[in-house]
Design a protein around this motif. Structure first.
Motif, mmCIF file in Angstrom:
data_model
loop_
_atom_site.group_PDB
_atom_site.id
_atom_site.type_symbol
_atom_site.label_atom_id
_atom_site.label_comp_id
_atom_site.label_asym_id
_atom_site.label_seq_id
_atom_site.Cartn_x
_atom_site.Cartn_y
_atom_site.Cartn_z
ATOM 1 N N GLY A 1 41.730 16.527 31.520
ATOM 2 C CA GLY A 1 40.918 16.574 32.724
ATOM 3 C C GLY A 1 41.733 16.587 33.999
ATOM 4 N N GLN A 2 43.003 17.026 33.899
ATOM 5 C CA GLN A 2 43.888 17.054 35.057
ATOM 6 C C GLN A 2 44.204 18.490 35.467
ATOM 7 O OE1 GLN A 2 47.413 14.722 34.225
ATOM 8 N NE2 GLN A 2 46.245 13.053 33.303
ATOM 9 N N LYS A 3 44.763 18.631 36.662
ATOM 10 C CA LYS A 3 45.172 19.949 37.130
ATOM 11 C C LYS A 3 46.357 20.444 36.313
ATOM 12 C CE LYS A 3 46.072 18.960 41.365
ATOM 13 N NZ LYS A 3 46.475 19.161 42.781
ATOM 14 N N ASP A 4 46.374 21.749 36.043
ATOM 15 C CA ASP A 4 47.457 22.350 35.276
ATOM 16 C C ASP A 4 48.008 23.541 36.052
ATOM 17 O OD1 ASP A 4 48.725 22.570 32.354
ATOM 18 O OD2 ASP A 4 48.268 24.596 33.064
ATOM 19 N N PRO A 5 49.342 23.671 36.185
ATOM 20 C CA PRO A 5 49.911 24.744 37.004
ATOM 21 C C PRO A 5 49.603 26.145 36.493
ATOM 22 C CG PRO A 5 51.635 23.594 35.787
ATOM 23 C CD PRO A 5 50.395 22.783 35.650
ATOM 24 N N VAL A 6 49.512 26.330 35.175
ATOM 25 C CA VAL A 6 49.209 27.661 34.651
ATOM 26 C C VAL A 6 47.776 28.051 34.992
ATOM 27 C CG1 VAL A 6 49.051 29.108 32.595
ATOM 28 C CG2 VAL A 6 50.879 27.425 32.787
ATOM 29 N N SER A 7 46.851 27.118 34.839
ATOM 30 C CA SER A 7 45.455 27.404 35.172
ATOM 31 C C SER A 7 45.306 27.734 36.651
ATOM 32 C CB SER A 7 44.574 26.206 34.803
ATOM 33 O OG SER A 7 44.576 25.988 33.406
ATOM 34 N N GLU A 8 46.030 27.005 37.494
ATOM 35 C CA GLU A 8 45.976 27.281 38.928
ATOM 36 C C GLU A 8 46.559 28.662 39.237
ATOM 37 O OE1 GLU A 8 46.268 22.765 40.768
ATOM 38 O OE2 GLU A 8 48.078 23.977 40.600
ATOM 39 N N TYR A 9 47.677 28.977 38.591
ATOM 40 C CA TYR A 9 48.327 30.267 38.826
ATOM 41 C C TYR A 9 47.461 31.416 38.327
ATOM 42 C CZ TYR A 9 51.996 33.814 38.882
ATOM 43 O OH TYR A 9 52.730 34.948 39.115
ATOM 44 N N ASN A 10 46.831 31.221 37.162
ATOM 45 C CA ASN A 10 45.949 32.252 36.632
ATOM 46 C C ASN A 10 44.751 32.481 37.549
ATOM 47 O OD1 ASN A 10 47.525 32.794 34.419
ATOM 48 N ND2 ASN A 10 46.341 31.531 32.998
ATOM 49 N N SER A 11 44.247 31.412 38.162
ATOM 50 C CA SER A 11 43.142 31.561 39.111
ATOM 51 C C SER A 11 43.574 32.401 40.307
ATOM 52 C CB SER A 11 42.665 30.182 39.586
ATOM 53 O OG SER A 11 42.097 29.450 38.522
ATOM 54 N N GLN A 12 44.805 32.190 40.749
ATOM 55 C CA GLN A 12 45.337 32.973 41.861
ATOM 56 C C GLN A 12 45.430 34.451 41.482
ATOM 57 O OE1 GLN A 12 49.114 31.580 43.271
ATOM 58 N NE2 GLN A 12 49.474 33.376 44.545
ATOM 59 N N LEU A 13 45.911 34.716 40.263
ATOM 60 C CA LEU A 13 45.993 36.095 39.790
ATOM 61 C C LEU A 13 44.609 36.723 39.713
ATOM 62 C CD1 LEU A 13 48.586 35.714 36.877
ATOM 63 C CD2 LEU A 13 48.981 36.856 39.058
ATOM 64 N N TRP A 14 43.663 35.984 39.150
ATOM 65 C CA TRP A 14 42.312 36.514 38.946
ATOM 66 C C TRP A 14 41.630 36.812 40.279
ATOM 67 C CZ3 TRP A 14 40.235 38.045 34.448
ATOM 68 C CH2 TRP A 14 38.870 38.353 34.435
ATOM 69 N N ASN A 15 41.837 35.926 41.240
ATOM 70 C CA ASN A 15 41.184 36.082 42.539
ATOM 71 C C ASN A 15 41.874 37.100 43.439
ATOM 72 O OD1 ASN A 15 39.258 34.131 41.893
ATOM 73 N ND2 ASN A 15 40.535 32.456 42.659
ATOM 74 N N SER A 16 42.982 37.683 42.979
ATOM 75 C CA SER A 16 43.688 38.667 43.794
ATOM 76 C C SER A 16 42.892 39.958 43.949
ATOM 77 C CB SER A 16 45.053 38.986 43.168
ATOM 78 O OG SER A 16 44.893 39.720 41.955
ATOM 79 N N GLY A 17 41.960 40.202 43.013
ATOM 80 C CA GLY A 17 41.187 41.433 43.061
ATOM 81 C C GLY A 17 41.909 42.620 42.457
ATOM 82 N N ILE A 18 43.104 42.406 41.916
ATOM 83 C CA ILE A 18 43.894 43.481 41.313
ATOM 84 C C ILE A 18 43.748 43.405 39.796
ATOM 85 C CG2 ILE A 18 46.217 44.435 41.027
ATOM 86 C CD1 ILE A 18 46.916 43.232 43.741
ATOM 87 N N GLU A 19 43.308 44.484 39.177
ATOM 88 C CA GLU A 19 43.012 44.465 37.749
ATOM 89 C C GLU A 19 44.247 44.144 36.914
ATOM 90 O OE1 GLU A 19 40.586 44.280 34.617
ATOM 91 O OE2 GLU A 19 39.990 44.574 36.718
ATOM 92 N N ALA A 20 45.416 44.646 37.325
ATOM 93 C CA ALA A 20 46.644 44.366 36.572
ATOM 94 C C ALA A 20 46.934 42.870 36.544
ATOM 95 C CB ALA A 20 47.820 45.123 37.178
ATOM 96 N N ASN A 21 46.663 42.180 37.642
ATOM 97 C CA ASN A 21 46.880 40.736 37.680
ATOM 98 C C ASN A 21 45.860 39.999 36.820
ATOM 99 O OD1 ASN A 21 49.153 40.617 39.385
ATOM 100 N ND2 ASN A 21 47.870 40.974 41.162
ATOM 101 N N LYS A 22 44.642 40.529 36.759
ATOM 102 C CA LYS A 22 43.637 39.925 35.884
ATOM 103 C C LYS A 22 44.077 40.032 34.419
ATOM 104 C CE LYS A 22 39.551 40.573 38.807
ATOM 105 N NZ LYS A 22 38.178 41.135 38.885
ATOM 106 N N ASN A 23 44.688 41.162 34.064
ATOM 107 C CA ASN A 23 45.176 41.334 32.694
ATOM 108 C C ASN A 23 46.279 40.335 32.374
ATOM 109 O OD1 ASN A 23 43.422 43.457 32.137
ATOM 110 N ND2 ASN A 23 44.870 45.016 32.837
ATOM 111 N N ILE A 24 47.150 40.063 33.355
ATOM 112 C CA ILE A 24 48.200 39.064 33.158
ATOM 113 C C ILE A 24 47.573 37.691 32.937
ATOM 114 C CG2 ILE A 24 50.147 37.885 34.229
ATOM 115 C CD1 ILE A 24 50.730 40.477 35.749
ATOM 116 N N ALA A 25 46.558 37.371 33.748
ATOM 117 C CA ALA A 25 45.883 36.079 33.612
ATOM 118 C C ALA A 25 45.250 35.942 32.233
ATOM 119 C CB ALA A 25 44.829 35.922 34.705
#
Length: 234
Positions: A19-43
């Protein structure tokens, strides 16, 4: 999590389990919210792999008969969990809820594995009708007493700290960390962004087989399923 970047493999338990913050989850959220499909695939490739662990009593395992009549820890993914949850929380009013783990009113589970498009498929797995585990209550008590503790799977000592995970993530993905010399008088660009001006950062493709330690990151493997494979009935 289990994935590879230019700096090696990242195979770690996610702090979201606690139930704690995780750096990968935070980073993946940043990728997903970028609006770039290639970054969504990385996430998607770096997403958390959800797994469950339960005590099970093995009734039949022809491939590994030493497991029969023993309590074992069984690690499984969302497909099996969905079947368990549907049994415990049925969708329709005319269906009776059943707790498969109940020693008196539970139900045996037949795992049936097929290969579909090169992947293990569990859609044919099914429950039998509810029945006591055994007619001898003394035997059922013995089974209950031999169950394994699950505390280790959520013990904080088995998880690295946020800082340790963040340092490893930056190293694996080649993200900039620490102080750097500024050469521009303009606004500072985000240092943890995986892309610049819309050009996504794409990790190198894996050049070696996924290590077996990937199971610690929650990835269900064929080896983990070995002692249950022969429970499948055509």
């Amino acid at each position: 999590h289990g994935f590879q970047g230019p700096g090696g493999w990242y195979i770690e338990n996610s702090l979201t389990t606690l139930g704690q913050k995780d750096p990968v989850s935070e980073y993946n959220s940043q990728l997903w919210n970028s609006g770039i499909e290639a970054n969504k695939n990385i996430a998607r490739k770096q997403k958390r792999r959800l797994t469950y662990v339960s005590n099970v009593y093995v009734l039949k395992d022809p491939a590994n008969p030493q497991n029969e009549n023993q309590v074992r820890l069984y690690k499984y993914g969302k497909k099996i969990w969905d079947k368990l949850n549907d049994k415990m929380n049925p969708e329709f009013a005319d269906e009776t809820p059943v707790n498969p783990f109940d020693l008196w009113e539970g139900a045996n589970f037949k795992i049936k594995i097929r290969k579909v498009d090169g992947y293990s498929n569990y859609d044919k797995s099914e429950f039998e009708n509810p029945t006591p585990l055994d007619e001898d209550e003394n035997k059922m008590e013995t089974v209950w007493k031999t169950e394994h503790s699950l505390d280790a799977f959520t013990d904080p000592k088995n998880f690295k700290t946020y800082t340790e995970l963040k340092e490893k993530l930056d190293r694996v993905l080649g993200l900039s960390t620490g102080d750097t010399t500024e050469t521009s008088t303009g606004p500072e660009a985000p240092r943890n962004a995986p892309f610049d001006g819309g050009s996504p950062y794409i990790p190198k493709e894996a050049v070696s087989p996924t290590p077996t330690l990937a199971t610690a990151a929650g990835e269900e493997t064929e080896e983990e399923m070995s002692y249950f494979k022969q429970l499948a009935e055509d």
